[in-house]
Design a protein around this motif. Structure first.
Motif, PDB file in Angstrom:
ATOM      1  N   LYS A 277      71.472 -58.495  -8.406  1.00 23.35           N
ATOM      2  CA  LYS A 277      72.399 -58.366  -9.540  1.00 23.35           C
ATOM      3  C   LYS A 277      71.719 -57.673 -10.718  1.00 23.35           C
ATOM      4  CE  LYS A 277      75.438 -62.264  -8.435  1.00 23.35           C
ATOM      5  NZ  LYS A 277      74.914 -62.569  -7.110  1.00 23.35           N
ATOM      6  N   LYS A 280      71.739 -53.889 -10.654  1.00 23.70           N
ATOM      7  CA  LYS A 280      73.006 -53.214 -10.948  1.00 23.70           C
ATOM      8  C   LYS A 280      73.345 -53.201 -12.436  1.00 23.70           C
ATOM      9  CE  LYS A 280      74.991 -54.499  -6.459  1.00 23.70           C
ATOM     10  NZ  LYS A 280      76.078 -55.237  -5.768  1.00 23.70           N
ATOM     11  N   ARG A 281      72.545 -53.921 -13.241  1.00 29.49           N
ATOM     12  CA  ARG A 281      72.853 -54.023 -14.665  1.00 29.49           C
ATOM     13  C   ARG A 281      71.982 -53.085 -15.485  1.00 29.49           C
ATOM     14  NH1 ARG A 281      72.560 -60.006 -14.417  1.00 29.49           N
ATOM     15  NH2 ARG A 281      70.837 -59.865 -15.892  1.00 29.49           N
ATOM     16  N   GLU A 282      72.575 -52.497 -16.486  1.00 30.88           N
ATOM     17  CA  GLU A 282      71.798 -51.665 -17.402  1.00 30.88           C
ATOM     18  C   GLU A 282      70.904 -52.533 -18.270  1.00 30.88           C
ATOM     19  OE1 GLU A 282      74.102 -48.958 -19.673  1.00 30.88           O
ATOM     20  OE2 GLU A 282      75.083 -48.040 -17.917  1.00 30.88           O
ATOM     21  N   LYS A 284      68.644 -55.387 -18.571  1.00 29.46           N
ATOM     22  CA  LYS A 284      67.832 -56.182 -17.654  1.00 29.46           C
ATOM     23  C   LYS A 284      67.414 -57.534 -18.233  1.00 29.46           C
ATOM     24  CE  LYS A 284      67.910 -52.711 -14.813  1.00 29.46           C
ATOM     25  NZ  LYS A 284      68.800 -52.741 -13.631  1.00 29.46           N
TER      26      LYS A 284
END
Length: 389
Positions: A277, A280-282, A284
């Motif tokens: 997950k 996938k995130r900008e 962190k």
């Protein structure tokens, strides 16, 4: 009589609490994932349970056969028994409906009847009559699958431990595992003391007077249950499980410690901070962990005696100690037609499976008996209240 049993049970739990042994980090990381076996369409453990299975129907019989085949093919060392009962229901027009409980037990070899205290892993397998076509994925197909996977995950380690003779001559070390897959939990019309818990009520009543030999350590099968771990309504995202009972809060805390360790090591797939997950995130930055078991710090004075009615009730009324894993509030799919395989949060299902497996492994003191790939195994030592290294 109930008071005496409760007192003896409390003494037993204090002993068990002292004997409880945490597994190492390497062992914690080694537990197998259910992966494809929990595929809702083709998974050989979960998929056959994801169907209507109202007590006394063809669907119920098919799921019962699935359980029997699983133990025969995957866990041949387990002793499997069926407990049969029957009862009329508010909708059966005076006809007796059959209820069949599955009892699977794995005890140390060469132990006498009534000389083994057991961890009971429990879920109900029937589904609700209404709404028509109701599957009951969280209620409780997924919990049944979790228990089956847990049993297989610890089975070889149990064999190795007992083959090594660990604790063979120590009466207090004679611990086994028992699986109860109960029938008839759901009400056929509306929940009452007589229209619910059909299988659980019949089994608890039967076991209350099924006396072991006079020289046995435990007088009845009920007395042999050291802890009744009941799983229900599990499989939806972000569940919150309170600690319901003061006398088993120590066991709740031990499970909470395992959850904290699993999250710290990135082994909880449902965590917002899991590597998959985070990638996938900008942003962190770590997010707050939504713990399943948030009440490890609960003060003993905060227990008010409230609980949720479920299969544990007939056992609890007879002095059995209960650890109830049921969310509060209930998941939004509860008793809704949407409680099906498509609405399971599979990351959460897998996380529960790993958590229950680890709890059972620690209860049975199986550290050192799993096939751990890491060449260097360090003994786990608690460094904080929640066991986070």
């Amino acid at each position: 009589m109930v008071f005496i049993r409760a007192l003896l049970s409390l003494v037993s739990l204090l002993t068990l609490g002292a004997a409880y042994s945490a597994v190492s980090d390497d062992t914690l990381k080694s537990f197998p994932s259910p992966s494809d076996e929990f595929n809702i369409k083709t998974g050989k453990i979960l998929a056959p349970i994801l169907r209507t299975r109202v007590s006394g129907t063809e669907g119920s019989t098919a799921v019962l056969q699935h359980f029997l085949d699983f133990f025969k093919n995957e866990l041949p060392e387990w002793k499997v028994e069926l407990h049969n009962s029957s009862s009329t229901t508010p909708v059966s027009n005076g006809k007796e409906v059959p209820f069949v409980n599955v009892i699977a037990t794995r005890d140390p070899p060469s132990t006498g009847v009534g000389d083994v205290g057991r961890l009971a892993l429990v879920a109900h397998y029937d589904s609700k009559l209404t709404p028509e076509g109701f599957i009951g994925a969280i209620d409780s197909a997924a919990p049944c699958a979790m228990i089956l996977h847990t049993a297989r995950s610890i089975d070889k380690a149990l064999t190795k431990k007992w083959a090594a003779g660990d604790g063979a001559d120590d009466l207090e070390e004679k611990k086994g595992v028992q699986i109860l897959l109960l029938d008839g939990e759901e009400a056929f019309q509306s929940w009452t003391a007589t229209d619910s818990l059909y299988g659980a009520r019949a089994l608890a009543e039967s076991w209350e007077f099924a006396y072991h030999p006079a020289t046995s350590t435990y007088s009845t099968p009920l007395d042999s249950i050291d802890l009744f771990l009941l799983l229900d309504l599990l499989g939806s995202a972000r569940p919150t499980i309170p600690s319901y009972f003061k006398t088993t809060h120590w066991a709740y805390k031990n499970m909470a410690k395992i959850e904290h360790r699993l999250r710290e090591h990135g082994l909880f797939k449902s965590s917002p901070n899991h590597a998959a997950k985070m990638a996938k995130r900008e942003n962190k930055k770590k997010r707050k962990e939504p713990y399943f078991l948030p009440e490890a710090e609960k003060d003993h004075n905060a227990f008010r005696g409230g609980y949720i009615e479920d299969d544990h009730i007939p056992f609890m009324l007879r002095g059995v100690e209960i650890l109830h894993m049921i969310p509060s509030p209930f998941p939004h799919v509860w008793h809704d037609i949407t409680d099906d395989g498509e609405h399971l949060d599979m990351d959460t299902v897998e996380d529960w499976t790993r958590l229950v497996t680890a709890f059972a492994a620690e209860w049975m003191e199986l550290e050192g008996f799993f096939d751990v790939k890491s060449e260097k195994r360090e003994e786990y030592t608690e460094k904080s209240e929640f066991g986070i290294p």
